[in-house]
Design a protein around this motif. Structure first.
Motif, PDB file in Angstrom:
ATOM      1  N   GLY A 596      53.249   6.018  67.759  1.00  0.00           N
ATOM      2  CA  GLY A 596      54.570   6.205  68.194  1.00  0.00           C
ATOM      3  C   GLY A 596      55.052   7.543  67.640  1.00  0.00           C
ATOM      4  N   VAL A 597      56.188   7.948  68.413  1.00  0.00           N
ATOM      5  CA  VAL A 597      56.946   9.076  67.721  1.00  0.00           C
ATOM      6  C   VAL A 597      58.345   8.334  67.501  1.00  0.00           C
ATOM      7  N   SER A 598      59.015   8.704  66.396  1.00  0.00           N
ATOM      8  CA  SER A 598      60.422   8.331  66.318  1.00  0.00           C
ATOM      9  C   SER A 598      61.113   9.580  65.442  1.00  0.00           C
ATOM     10  N   THR A 599      62.515   9.861  65.636  1.00  0.00           N
ATOM     11  CA  THR A 599      63.125  11.033  65.082  1.00  0.00           C
ATOM     12  C   THR A 599      63.834  10.345  63.932  1.00  0.00           C
ATOM     13  N   ASP A 600      63.405  10.867  62.822  1.00  0.00           N
ATOM     14  CA  ASP A 600      64.411  10.621  61.532  1.00  0.00           C
ATOM     15  C   ASP A 600      65.492  11.600  61.484  1.00  0.00           C
ATOM     16  N   PRO A 601      66.528  11.107  60.915  1.00  0.00           N
ATOM     17  CA  PRO A 601      67.730  12.170  61.138  1.00  0.00           C
ATOM     18  C   PRO A 601      67.733  13.047  59.787  1.00  0.00           C
ATOM     19  N   VAL A 602      66.688  12.867  58.942  1.00  0.00           N
ATOM     20  CA  VAL A 602      66.647  13.937  57.731  1.00  0.00           C
ATOM     21  C   VAL A 602      65.283  15.061  58.330  1.00  0.00           C
ATOM     22  N   PHE A 603      64.308  14.141  58.364  1.00  0.00           N
ATOM     23  CA  PHE A 603      63.169  14.982  58.609  1.00  0.00           C
ATOM     24  C   PHE A 603      62.447  15.107  59.981  1.00  0.00           C
ATOM     25  N   GLY A 604      63.295  14.419  61.179  1.00  0.00           N
ATOM     26  CA  GLY A 604      63.097  15.089  62.314  1.00  0.00           C
ATOM     27  C   GLY A 604      61.764  14.321  62.914  1.00  0.00           C
ATOM     28  N   PRO A 605      61.093  14.400  63.666  1.00  0.00           N
ATOM     29  CA  PRO A 605      60.199  13.578  64.524  1.00  0.00           C
ATOM     30  C   PRO A 605      58.732  13.407  63.392  1.00  0.00           C
ATOM     31  N   VAL A 606      58.439  11.889  63.319  1.00  0.00           N
ATOM     32  CA  VAL A 606      57.619  11.532  62.596  1.00  0.00           C
ATOM     33  C   VAL A 606      56.450  10.643  63.514  1.00  0.00           C
ATOM     34  N   VAL A 607      55.306  10.827  63.238  1.00  0.00           N
ATOM     35  CA  VAL A 607      54.267   9.768  64.032  1.00  0.00           C
ATOM     36  C   VAL A 607      54.038   8.596  63.356  1.00  0.00           C
ATOM     37  N   LEU A 608      53.989   7.640  64.105  1.00  0.00           N
ATOM     38  CA  LEU A 608      53.760   6.027  63.232  1.00  0.00           C
ATOM     39  C   LEU A 608      52.222   5.532  64.165  1.00  0.00           C
TER      40      LEU A 608
END
Length: 891
Positions: A596-608
């Motif tokens: 998946g992909v989630s958007t972190d408020p600090v580092f932006g998009p991350v892949v899970l």
């Protein structure tokens, strides 16, 4: 801003204390006493209109009365006065100020906060601000204690940077009691101007700093932080304590620093990607420095334990296995050698228990044998004191071995005063010393983690063989969805976008009613799966919205009618948009995964990535990584989960196709970079087995991107800039000039071998026959936010691309000056390739907004001089006999 004018903090020629006071216990009085008592050799000017003299030093009324521009100003006045004082300092030409004052978020009458007014006052003068709301700054080697800390720092070669003022004072006291010194000690406070990224950039190049220690509660500018952290971690050991690991602590960090704390899982991934070592307490922080200060690094997690007592050996083993390490399996020759010289009651395995009555000679022999053991990555020596032989005598006898060991050796001297001398002897020889077996194992595992992170920085990924995605199709579908005001993307559209990126999906059709479902099933072929389609239902299985293995039309009709009834009863308000019909994927031995992909408020998009299925939250087996990804980073992401052990195969279950899985992760990272509208993605389950992978279900959430916004602004790490590729005609035929990629490493080695010794000397300023792995990684794995390298390439005789020349520029953190270097393959020189590459580079530097480009060439490198003049550079003689090349791009 970045490192500009930071040198004024760390080597000022004078200090002004604005708000100096005689009031006992006040910040102004404490700061002045610290500044005066630190041994600073330059002028010190207290400023306060209430006094004429403080501490025997004349006091000035205000900034205008200063005899000359202060090198460093320390402001300890009420918050409301800070903007005015900063304005006055800027007008005097001051370039560095420490603002200790708190409360700068208070509003002013003009709609600005005091903080905004302070920063706006400083910016035109390039006056850098440390703080506000900080404890201050200590540089022991310069006699600078511009803080209100209750204890001074001892001089040393470690830099400590912390957000928490309370932690600054506590660590100073803790370190002083243990005689630990610092090159500098910095309290960031709110970090309104000078932040972690600035200080990492500065300290990475500071010759007086050997290691960097950080205490962080939050990060604001993720890309700046990541670029600086990656650069610092390549240069010297960089260790961080990141607070706010759980939700409650993260909330506390938010209220304390005024910055939103991101997910701890994401911070962990970011620090790992940067090559830093993360620890979890201040004690571990300093243990890590002691460990990393010694030059030898383990190549793996296998530890050999040498002990004179069974209990401590067992304790060390428990800590090792629990921490993810491994006991070294001793070779038969090692066991035979030990058995021939140790008492028959020795442990005959690892841990090597040489019995409590061991004399010095037995320690010496056992340690020599273990140092030759090929299966051990490091040695842990544990000694419990006995009355038979003094511990110090053992330490003295082993010191020659410890100093010359070719692999890490850690010592644990158990006990108190009786082993004090042994500890001191080993510590004095640079051998890491610990009080307990558990602490020693933790230190070893820190070494393992650090070595792994450094290898990840240097590891060369295999060449990318993935077919290019159909970006146009994906973007067109996303544009259509957003035009229809659809941000919650259903299964069919999500799968279509995945398919455009080459991710295998199960054939799926969207239908509105029973007739459509029957037609779709006929086209797909039975058996099929039926799923409810509703913008209000995220988890279909929760409402009975999934039915599998429908083998005939009658079964499909019955399942659809029953499904509608169940959903209406469970969610009467849910809107029913129809159904999806998909082919049944009969893969009974496949593993259910989630990507998946989630958007972190600090580092932006991350892949899970992790274990998927309906119980994904309960399994809690996920890891995240910052995009972009390559095969190496994707494999590391998989390895950080428990499900990785199942994917590797067990008993009669074959190994899953991990290459296909890594390709999916790389593709998802590519989607993140290409599709700025992609905010969230769930592929769950993604089936994986020996035959490959296939996505059974997927959903997305989109966001509209404002016109004119940089589509890459949300990424913490810039991806490969394929827009900079250009095809050109040259005297050498058609060439592709493009940015360098990590996958270019093999071609870069061949290119280096094709250079003459003279050309290597001109480029490297010395003799070199081979590129080390770290050099190769440094040349090919670049940070596109901070540097650029263009290569000219064409298909070689074997069909693979060959590198013909390379030009690169390293850009200073202020984005003002770029330092270039260029080399063309020796047999191709004089045919215009150098001019071509320089033209590409200078076009890039102008577009980037650099003020000038500089370079250095040896005095006898006349070919480089000629090329530089042809490109408009001015050539200036340097003091060391070399030639400096300078080209102004803008005023």
């Amino acid at each position: 801003m970045s490192i500009r004018n930071l040198d004024h903090f760390f080597a000022p020629d004078s200090i002004a204390v604005i708000g100096a006071s005689a009031r006992t216990g006040s910040v102004g009085a404490t700061v002045l006493a610290n500044v005066l008592g630190a041994g600073f050799r330059g002028p010190i000017w207290p400023v306060n209109p209430k006094y004429r003299e403080l501490g025997g030093v004349p006091v000035l009324r205000d900034v205008a009365d200063l005899p000359r521009t202060p090198g460093l100003a320390v402001i300890c006045t009420p918050a409301a006065t800070v903007p005015g004082i900063v304005t006055a300092l800027g007008e005097r030409g001051c370039k560095a100020a420490v603002v200790l004052s708190a409360g700068l978020d208070a509003p002013m009458g003009d709609g600005r906060t005091l903080r905004q007014a302070m920063l706006q006052a400083a910016r035109p003068h390039l006056l850098r601000i440390l703080g506000p709301n900080c404890v201050g700054l200590l540089v022991p080697g310069q006699g600078v204690n511009a803080s209100f800390a209750p204890a001074a720092a001892l001089p040393g070669r470690m830099a400590f940077v912390a957000q928490s003022g309370a932690l600054v004072t506590a660590v100073l006291d803790w370190a002083r009691a243990r005689q630990i010194g610092f090159s500098c000690f910095v309290s960031l406070g709110d970090g309104s101007d000078v932040d972690f990224g600035d200080l990492l950039d500065y300290l990475a190049g500071d010759p007086g700093t050997d290691a960097i220690l950080l205490y962080a509660e939050s990060v604001r500018q993720a890309r700046k932080f990541m670029s600086a952290a990656r650069g610092a971690a390549r240069a010297k050991p960089t260790v961080i304590v990141k607070a706010g690991r759980v939700a409650e602590a993260a909330h506390a960090a938010f209220s304390h620093t005024g910055a939103l704390a991101g997910s701890d899982l994401v911070y962990d991934a970011a620090l790992r990607r940067a090559g830093m070592l993360r620890v979890y307490s201040t004690g571990e922080l300093f243990d890590a420095v002691a460990i990393l200060a010694q030059p030898r690094r383990p190549t793996g997690p296998r530890l050999a334990i040498l002990t004179n007592g069974g209990g401590p050996g067992v304790m060390a083993t428990d800590a090792l296995i629990a921490g993810g390490g491994a006991l070294a399996a001793l070779a038969p020759a090692t066991l035979e050698h030990l058995s021939g010289h140790l008492p028959g009651t020795w442990s005959h395995g690892n841990p090597v228990d040489i019995i409590g009555d061991a004399p010095v000679e037995r320690y010496d022999l056992a340690l020599r044998v273990l140092l030759d053991e090929p299966g051990a990555d490091a040695i842990l020596l544990i000694h419990a004191p006995t009355a038979i032989v003094p511990s110090a005598a053992i330490a003295r006898a082993l010191l020659p071995l410890l100093r010359t060991a070719t692999r890490p050796v850690l010592c644990c001297w158990l006990g108190g005063a009786s082993v004090g001398e042994a500890r001191s002897l080993c510590a004095g020889a640079g051998v890491p010393v610990f009080d307990t077996p558990e602490e020693a194992v933790r230190g070893f595992l820190q070494l393992v983690d650090y070595a792994r992170n450094q290898r990840m920085l240097m590891q060369v990924p295999p060449a990318c063989t993935l077919a290019p995605p159909d970006r146009a199709a994906a973007r067109a579908r996303i544009a259509a969805l957003l035009a229809a005001d659809t941000t919650a993307v259903g299964e069919a559209d999500a799968k279509a976008i995945l398919a455009a990126y080459g991710i295998p999906v199960v054939p799926t059709e969207t239908v509105r009613d029973l007739d459509g479902a029957l037609d779709a099933a006929r086209r797909i072929g039975y058996p099929v799966a039926l799923k409810i389609l509703s913008p209000d239902i995220v988890h279909k299985t929760d409402v009975g919205g999934v039915v599998l293995d429908l083998a005939a039309p009658a079964a499909l009709e019955q399942a659809l009618e029953a499904m509608v009834a169940r959903v209406r009863a469970a969610r009467p308000q849910a809107r029913l948009a129809g159904f999806t019909v998909q082919a049944m994927a009969r893969r009974p031995r496949a593993h259910e995964l989630i990507v998946g992909v989630s958007t972190d408020p600090v580092f932006g998009p991350v892949v899970l990535f992790g274990k998927g299925g309906v119980a994904v939250e309960v399994a809690a087996d996920q890891a995240v990584a910052l995009p972009p990804l390559d095969r190496v980073l994707a494999a590391d992401l998989v390895d950080r989960t428990r499900v990785a052990r199942l994917l590797a195969g067990f008993r009669d279950s074959p190994r899953a196709d991990l290459d296909a899985l890594c390709d999916v992760l790389v593709r998802v990272g590519q989607m993140v970079a290409d599709l700025p509208e992609l905010a969230e993605l769930d592929i769950n389950p993604l089936l994986a087995d020996a035959d490959g992978v296939v996505a059974l279900d997927a959903r997305m959430r989109l966001v509209a991107v404002p016109a004119g916004q940089d589509p890459l602004a949300r990424l913490a790490i810039l991806p490969y800039p394929d827009a900079l590729e250009r095809r050109v005609d040259s005297a050498l035929g058609p060439l592709l000039v493009r940015p360098i990629r990590p996958e270019d490493a093999p071609a870069h080695v061949a290119f280096f071998h094709a250079l003459s010794a003279r050309d290597v000397h001109f480029r490297m300023f010395g003799t070199m026959r081979e590129l080390s792995p770290s050099q190769l990684a440094r040349f090919t794995q670049i940070d596109y936010a901070r540097e650029m390298a263009f290569i000219a390439t064409r298909p070689g005789p074997a069909g693979t691309a060959e590198t013909l020349g390379v030009v690169r520029v390293a850009i200073d953190p202020d984005n003002t000056v770029g330092e270039f270097a260029i080399v063309v393959r020796s047999d191709l020189q004089g045919r215009g390739l150098g001019r071509l590459l320089m033209a590409c580079l200078l076009d890039y530097c102008r577009a980037r907004g650099l003020a000038r480009v500089v370079g250095v060439a040896l005095a006898d490198n006349v070919g480089m001089h000629r090329l530089a003049r042809a490109c408009g550079f001015q050539l200036l003689p340097a003091v060391d006999g070399s030639v400096e090349m300078v080209l102004a791009l803008s005023p």
